[in-house]
Design an enzyme around this catalytic site. Structure first.
Site, mmCIF file in Angstrom:
data_model
loop_
_atom_site.group_PDB
_atom_site.id
_atom_site.type_symbol
_atom_site.label_atom_id
_atom_site.label_comp_id
_atom_site.label_asym_id
_atom_site.label_seq_id
_atom_site.Cartn_x
_atom_site.Cartn_y
_atom_site.Cartn_z
ATOM 1 N N ASN A 6 0.383 5.576 -25.644
ATOM 2 C CA ASN A 6 -0.188 4.832 -24.511
ATOM 3 C C ASN A 6 0.167 5.544 -23.204
ATOM 4 O O ASN A 6 1.298 5.474 -22.736
ATOM 5 C CB ASN A 6 0.379 3.399 -24.519
ATOM 6 C CG ASN A 6 -0.131 2.575 -23.353
ATOM 7 O OD1 ASN A 6 -1.107 2.939 -22.701
ATOM 8 N ND2 ASN A 6 0.525 1.450 -23.087
ATOM 9 N N LYS A 8 -0.926 4.855 -20.304
ATOM 10 C CA LYS A 8 -0.976 3.949 -19.139
ATOM 11 C C LYS A 8 -1.767 4.619 -18.002
ATOM 12 O O LYS A 8 -2.750 5.295 -18.275
ATOM 13 C CB LYS A 8 0.440 3.564 -18.697
ATOM 14 C CG LYS A 8 1.302 3.083 -19.861
ATOM 15 C CD LYS A 8 2.575 2.456 -19.420
ATOM 16 C CE LYS A 8 3.418 2.143 -20.652
ATOM 17 N NZ LYS A 8 4.567 1.344 -20.353
ATOM 18 N N HIS A 91 -1.182 -6.081 -23.710
ATOM 19 C CA HIS A 91 0.068 -5.371 -23.391
ATOM 20 C C HIS A 91 0.841 -6.202 -22.363
ATOM 21 O O HIS A 91 0.229 -6.826 -21.481
ATOM 22 C CB HIS A 91 -0.263 -3.982 -22.830
ATOM 23 C CG HIS A 91 0.939 -3.107 -22.703
ATOM 24 N ND1 HIS A 91 1.838 -3.240 -21.672
ATOM 25 C CD2 HIS A 91 1.407 -2.114 -23.496
ATOM 26 C CE1 HIS A 91 2.810 -2.350 -21.831
ATOM 27 N NE2 HIS A 91 2.565 -1.655 -22.933
ATOM 28 N N GLU A 93 2.364 -5.472 -19.789
ATOM 29 C CA GLU A 93 2.084 -5.153 -18.383
ATOM 30 C C GLU A 93 0.818 -5.869 -17.914
ATOM 31 O O GLU A 93 0.746 -6.320 -16.775
ATOM 32 C CB GLU A 93 1.966 -3.627 -18.197
ATOM 33 C CG GLU A 93 3.343 -2.981 -18.247
ATOM 34 C CD GLU A 93 3.352 -1.538 -18.714
ATOM 35 O OE1 GLU A 93 2.280 -0.907 -18.787
ATOM 36 O OE2 GLU A 93 4.455 -1.038 -19.025
ATOM 37 N N GLU A 159 6.574 -5.475 -29.148
ATOM 38 C CA GLU A 159 7.111 -4.738 -28.011
ATOM 39 C C GLU A 159 7.970 -5.655 -27.148
ATOM 40 O O GLU A 159 7.448 -6.305 -26.220
ATOM 41 C CB GLU A 159 5.972 -4.204 -27.149
ATOM 42 C CG GLU A 159 5.043 -3.245 -27.860
ATOM 43 C CD GLU A 159 4.443 -2.279 -26.857
ATOM 44 O OE1 GLU A 159 4.727 -1.095 -26.967
ATOM 45 O OE2 GLU A 159 3.746 -2.724 -25.947
ATOM 46 N N GLY A 165 10.308 0.941 -21.484
ATOM 47 C CA GLY A 165 10.686 1.824 -20.373
ATOM 48 C C GLY A 165 12.136 1.727 -19.941
ATOM 49 O O GLY A 165 12.499 2.232 -18.880
ATOM 50 N N SER A 201 10.631 2.066 -25.706
ATOM 51 C CA SER A 201 11.597 3.163 -25.580
ATOM 52 C C SER A 201 11.727 4.040 -26.824
ATOM 53 O O SER A 201 12.817 4.538 -27.117
ATOM 54 C CB SER A 201 12.972 2.617 -25.168
ATOM 55 O OG SER A 201 12.898 2.065 -23.874
HETATM 56 C C1 PEP Z 1 4.653 0.644 -23.865
HETATM 57 O O1 PEP Z 1 4.230 0.757 -22.739
HETATM 58 O O2 PEP Z 1 4.008 -0.025 -24.668
HETATM 59 C C2 PEP Z 1 5.901 1.284 -24.225
HETATM 60 C C3 PEP Z 1 6.373 1.059 -25.410
HETATM 61 O O3 PEP Z 1 6.477 2.078 -23.271
HETATM 62 P P1 PEP Z 1 7.829 2.939 -23.439
HETATM 63 O O4 PEP Z 1 7.689 3.727 -24.719
HETATM 64 O O5 PEP Z 1 7.850 3.812 -22.233
HETATM 65 O O6 PEP Z 1 8.968 1.986 -23.511
#
Ligand code: PEP
Length: 245
Positions: A6, A8, A91, A93, A159, A165, A201
């Protein structure tokens, strides 16, 4: 094994071109399915550049209506028309910044399915819910409310918001418990088995640990998918993991 990258709202034409050059030289294992989710505006660009590379492309979101006066939004059918096979729905976000509700997310998934996209529905608790012992109940409600009435192929991405992040990942036992639970909830509601991805992460250092957990069918990678070297290291570790099973 499914790896979702992803991007983003990151990367530009120049960096995508450079990314693809490296992908061209990578030997893909048939046991690994890599899907890149670029910013919507670059879907067509990436799709053209990767015509001869065995990867899939997906949308980071689709709207909960098929068309109409929704400025700035993207429909599931447009994603399909431009070569997408998958779409990320709900997601965290988008739930936070765009105020997407479970009700909308269910509709988005249904429009995705109608347009022959495979939805990846994201669920995840915040830190307070995890610390208060409410994570399982919270995820059960998210799934119950977001699961489309009918589907053939669908994935859930677990998630935890506090892991995205931040460099923090849940304990293996927490991932194991949650993924088992998610599969049971979906099966009880639909009589269907779904794949469950872990996201939050994920990087080259922790991928083996995550994939060794029961019922982890792949990963959704954000930050570590932006550099080709990191993403290919994750893919390489995933293939190694499959060989050792
Ligand atoms: C995400 O945005 O779905 C995500 C898992 O980001 P990150 O790997 O940066 O934690």
């Amino acid at each position: 094994m499914f790896i979702a990258a992803n991007w983003k709202m990151n990367l530009d034409k120049k960096s995508i071109k450079c990314f693809v050059k490296h992908l061209q030289n990578y030997k893909f294992s048939k046991n690994l399915q890599l899907c890149i989710f670029p910013p919507t505006i670059y879907i067509d660009f990436l799709s053209e550049l990767t015509k001869n590379i065995p990867i899939s492309i997906g949308g980071q979101n689709c709207h909960h209506q098929s068309f109409g006066a929704f400025t700035g939004e993207v429909s599931a059918s447009s994603l399909k028309e431009f070569g997408c096979d998958f779409v990320i729905i709900g997601h965290s976000e988008r739930r936070i910044y765009n105020k997407e509700t479970n009700e909308n997310i269910k509709k988005c998934a249904q429009f995705g399915i109608k347009s022959n996209l495979k939805p990846i529905i994201c669920v995840g608790e915040n830190l307070e819910q995890r610390e208060n012992g409410n994570a399982l109940d919270f995820i059960e409600k998210q799934i119950t409310d977001c699961l489309p009435e009918e589907f053939n192929e669908l994935m859930i991405a677990y998630e935890p918001i506090w892991s995205i992040g931040t460099g923090k990942i849940p304990h293996q036992s927490e991932i194991k418990e949650m993924h088992k639970n998610i599969k049971e909830i979906v099966f009880s509601k639909s009589k269907k088995n779904v794949k469950v991805l872990y996201g939050g992460s994920v990087n080259e250092q922790n991928i083996q640990e995550i994939l060794s957990v029961n019922n982890v069918d792949g990963v959704l990678v954000g930050g570590a998918s932006l550099k080709i070297k990191d993403l290919l290291a994750i893919c390489g570790s995933a293939v190694k993991h499959l060989k050792n099973l």
